[in-house]
Motif scaffolding. Structure first.
Motif, mmCIF file in Angstrom:
data_model
loop_
_atom_site.group_PDB
_atom_site.id
_atom_site.type_symbol
_atom_site.label_atom_id
_atom_site.label_comp_id
_atom_site.label_asym_id
_atom_site.label_seq_id
_atom_site.Cartn_x
_atom_site.Cartn_y
_atom_site.Cartn_z
ATOM 1 N N LEU A 21 -35.391 -23.432 -47.548
ATOM 2 C CA LEU A 21 -35.747 -24.642 -48.286
ATOM 3 C C LEU A 21 -34.625 -25.067 -49.222
ATOM 4 O O LEU A 21 -34.254 -26.252 -49.281
ATOM 5 N N LEU A 22 -34.050 -24.122 -49.955
ATOM 6 C CA LEU A 22 -32.955 -24.445 -50.873
ATOM 7 C C LEU A 22 -31.734 -24.953 -50.108
ATOM 8 O O LEU A 22 -31.033 -25.868 -50.567
ATOM 9 N N ALA A 23 -31.486 -24.380 -48.935
ATOM 10 C CA ALA A 23 -30.352 -24.847 -48.126
ATOM 11 C C ALA A 23 -30.548 -26.303 -47.726
ATOM 12 O O ALA A 23 -29.618 -27.115 -47.804
ATOM 13 N N PHE A 41 -25.701 -21.855 -50.275
ATOM 14 C CA PHE A 41 -26.995 -21.787 -49.589
ATOM 15 C C PHE A 41 -26.867 -22.071 -48.088
ATOM 16 O O PHE A 41 -27.712 -21.618 -47.301
ATOM 17 N N ALA A 42 -25.845 -22.812 -47.682
ATOM 18 C CA ALA A 42 -25.712 -23.158 -46.270
ATOM 19 C C ALA A 42 -25.211 -21.983 -45.431
ATOM 20 O O ALA A 42 -25.656 -21.798 -44.288
ATOM 21 N N LEU A 43 -24.310 -21.169 -45.980
ATOM 22 C CA LEU A 43 -23.746 -20.058 -45.204
ATOM 23 C C LEU A 43 -24.800 -19.047 -44.758
ATOM 24 O O LEU A 43 -24.816 -18.646 -43.585
ATOM 25 N N PRO A 98 -24.766 -32.111 -40.309
ATOM 26 C CA PRO A 98 -25.293 -31.166 -41.311
ATOM 27 C C PRO A 98 -26.792 -31.328 -41.542
ATOM 28 O O PRO A 98 -27.521 -30.336 -41.650
ATOM 29 N N ASN A 99 -27.254 -32.567 -41.602
ATOM 30 C CA ASN A 99 -28.677 -32.790 -41.864
ATOM 31 C C ASN A 99 -29.533 -32.254 -40.718
ATOM 32 O O ASN A 99 -30.514 -31.529 -40.933
ATOM 33 N N SER A 106 -34.055 -24.440 -40.166
ATOM 34 C CA SER A 106 -35.160 -24.098 -41.058
ATOM 35 C C SER A 106 -36.478 -24.046 -40.300
ATOM 36 O O SER A 106 -37.318 -23.171 -40.544
ATOM 37 N N LEU A 107 -36.676 -24.975 -39.352
ATOM 38 C CA LEU A 107 -37.894 -24.961 -38.549
ATOM 39 C C LEU A 107 -37.946 -23.728 -37.651
ATOM 40 O O LEU A 107 -39.009 -23.100 -37.496
ATOM 41 N N ILE A 108 -36.805 -23.369 -37.046
ATOM 42 C CA ILE A 108 -36.751 -22.155 -36.218
ATOM 43 C C ILE A 108 -37.073 -20.931 -37.062
ATOM 44 O O ILE A 108 -37.839 -20.048 -36.651
ATOM 45 N N THR A 109 -36.508 -20.859 -38.275
ATOM 46 C CA THR A 109 -36.773 -19.732 -39.179
ATOM 47 C C THR A 109 -38.254 -19.657 -39.533
ATOM 48 O O THR A 109 -38.851 -18.575 -39.561
ATOM 49 N N LEU A 110 -38.864 -20.808 -39.800
ATOM 50 C CA LEU A 110 -40.292 -20.829 -40.134
ATOM 51 C C LEU A 110 -41.133 -20.273 -38.994
ATOM 52 O O LEU A 110 -42.056 -19.470 -39.219
ATOM 53 N N ILE A 111 -40.831 -20.652 -37.770
ATOM 54 C CA ILE A 111 -41.586 -20.156 -36.607
ATOM 55 C C ILE A 111 -41.398 -18.658 -36.442
ATOM 56 O O ILE A 111 -42.369 -17.900 -36.236
ATOM 57 N N LEU A 112 -40.162 -18.162 -36.555
ATOM 58 C CA LEU A 112 -39.884 -16.729 -36.397
ATOM 59 C C LEU A 112 -40.520 -15.911 -37.517
ATOM 60 O O LEU A 112 -40.997 -14.798 -37.283
ATOM 61 N N VAL A 113 -40.540 -16.458 -38.733
ATOM 62 C CA VAL A 113 -41.173 -15.749 -39.858
ATOM 63 C C VAL A 113 -42.669 -15.591 -39.608
ATOM 64 O O VAL A 113 -43.253 -14.530 -39.881
#
Length: 487
Positions: A21-23, A41-43, A98-99, A106-113
């Protein structure tokens, strides 16, 4: 079916979502995306977070892999996920930007989490993975000892897992590299045209903002062609929408055109006005291909302005062709010319007559429309008078005769005459004629408060005799309507 156990340790998963989210915030939102925190935050979002979420979903137990293996695989699979995701996003309308890459990761991370959370719940609480920095360091030191103490089956199982992970990681990197090479080879080169203006120092700053007939305004206009082909540009300099100058500029790919353009400052305005430079490709269209502009003001000191106006017109006219007249003066008695404009809504103006010395002409319109007129005087020096966005005169073409209904009532010897019109009238008159002997009609005055309903009275001397009552009304275009009734 998932067992109804709790996921005891989920702080690491929550941190993944927080960092994602912060990224997004520091990549997407200005002015935060202009600070060094954007990189900080992006790295992690690019090189660790999605891979860690993937490994957390794949290995939810504590004893599946060691801490150093989990870390290494997280970095490796993050790179692979970023490449796969970047290739997929580049095939969409959002492209690899970048956007778009921040939001998709972030969406991929949310699904994997979410998958990792439910995967941990499937195991007993004491077997669920939990992260400890101290245990992570010790796992690096004691990894060899731990391997020695394992049984042969455990060592074989551990080797199979490590071998499978290494193969999967190598395959991911190979596929990602191939996809990257394919995208690099097949990607079309971006095409664009750059249009810009420069100040007096050849920089994009310190632009002139004041103009007058004695102090023209000059800026440098630049066009760069990066369209991968020759383009015939049409450049227009506009002042409040009016074209002041137009140039044809053919440019080869990679060629640059850079020239000074001067606004003469003769189209005077009391308020701020817009000096705009627009370009079209090949032909003039409704909307320019590129545009830049300056907001400028005019220095009016010592300038004598001409004056003109369109003479008043009747509010309504019963002809589609009518005469329009105008007049004007100059403080120094210099010759002046007139630009006459008309509008059908009082806002958007159309040039009717330009640079004429005449002071009248016939205008032809359409029935039912309202037309607005205004004039602009120009002297020999090209100085124009101020023109506000309001008309000097207006009129409506009305060819329709009004419809009138008549109502009569009697009170004693008094006859009440009431007439109603389909539109507002300028005047109405009633006539009463006695039919029992030869006599001239008697005119009865009618009055109205709204121009629609009219009333009048007439005293009857022979109540038992027949009378003819007629009413005649005229609207503001002098169209007439009438009604009659025997009483």
């Amino acid at each position: 079916m998932f067992k109804s156990k709790k996921c005891i340790y989920k702080q690491d998963l929550a941190l993944l979502l927080l960092f994602s989210l912060l990224a997004c915030i520091f990549v997407l939102l200005p002015p935060l995306n202009e600070t060094p925190l954007r990189i900080i935050f992006a790295l992690p979002l690019l090189f660790f977070i999605p891979g860690y979420a993937f490994i957390a979903a794949l290995f939810p137990r504590n004893d599946s892999i060691s801490g150093i293996e989990r870390f290494t695989l997280s970095v490796g699979f993050s790179i692979a996920i970023v490449v796969f995701d970047g290739f997929a996003v580049s095939m969409t309308e959002w492209l690899f930007r970048p956007n778009s890459i921040s939001i998709s990761l972030s969406l991929i991370t949310l699904i994997l989490v979410e998958i990792a959370y439910f995967a941990r719940r499937r195991h007993p609480e004491e077997e669920q993975f939990s992260f400890s920095f101290k245990d992570f360091v010790e796992s690096i030191k004691k990894d060899d000892d731990k391997t020695v103490l394992m049984s042969k089956e455990e060592r074989d199982r551990q080797k199979m897992i490590e071998k499978a992970l290494v193969i999967a990681l190598v395959l991911s990197i190979v596929i990602a590299t191939a996809m990257f090479a394919y995208a690099k080879v097949t990607r079309e080169k971006e095409t664009f045209t750059a249009l810009y203006i420069l100040g007096p120092d050849g920089k994009a700053e310190n632009y002139p903002t004041v103009a007058s007939p004695t102090q023209p305004l000059t800026v440098t206009v630049g066009i760069e062609n990066h369209e991968l082909e020759k383009i015939n540009y049409i450049l227009q300099m506009r002042h409040d929408g009016t074209v002041i100058q137009e140039l044809q500029i053919p440019l080869e790919d990679g060629e640059t055109w850079l020239e000074d353009m001067t606004y003469p400052g003769t189209q005077l305005k009391q308020d701020q006005s817009k000096l705009e430079f627009v370009i079209f490709k090949e032909e003039v269209a409704n909307f320019p291909y590129r545009s830049v502009h300056l907001w400028i003001t005019h220095d009016l000191s010592g300038i004598d302005l001409p004056f003109s106006t369109v003479l008043p017109l009747p509010s309504h006219i019963n002809s589609t062709s009518f005469m329009v007249q105008w007049e004007g003066t100059h403080p120094n008695n210099e010759p002046i010319y007139f630009n006459i404009e008309y509008s059908t809504n009082g806002v958007n103006w159309i040039q009717w007559i330009s640079s004429t010395e005449r002071t009248l002409d016939m205008f032809t319109g359409e029935e039912g429309r309202t037309y607005y007129f205004r004039s602009k005087a120009i002297d020999d020096s090209g100085i124009e008078e101020f023109v506000e966005n309001v008309p000097d005169a207006q009129t409506t073409i009305d060819l329709t005769n009004p419809e009138i209904s008549l109502s009569l009532s009697k009170s004693g010897t008094q006859l009440n005459i009431r007439a109603t019109s389909s539109e507002e009238l300028e005047d109405m008159t009633a006539y009463v004629t006695a039919l029992y002997f030869s006599a001239d009609p008697v005119e009865v005055e009618m009055s109205s408060s709204d121009g629609i309903t009219w009333s009048g009275t007439y005293t009857i001397t022979n109540a038992d005799k027949t009378h003819l009552i007629e009413v005649v009304g005229k609207d503001f275009a002098l169209n007439s309507g009438e009604a009659s009734e025997n009483f």
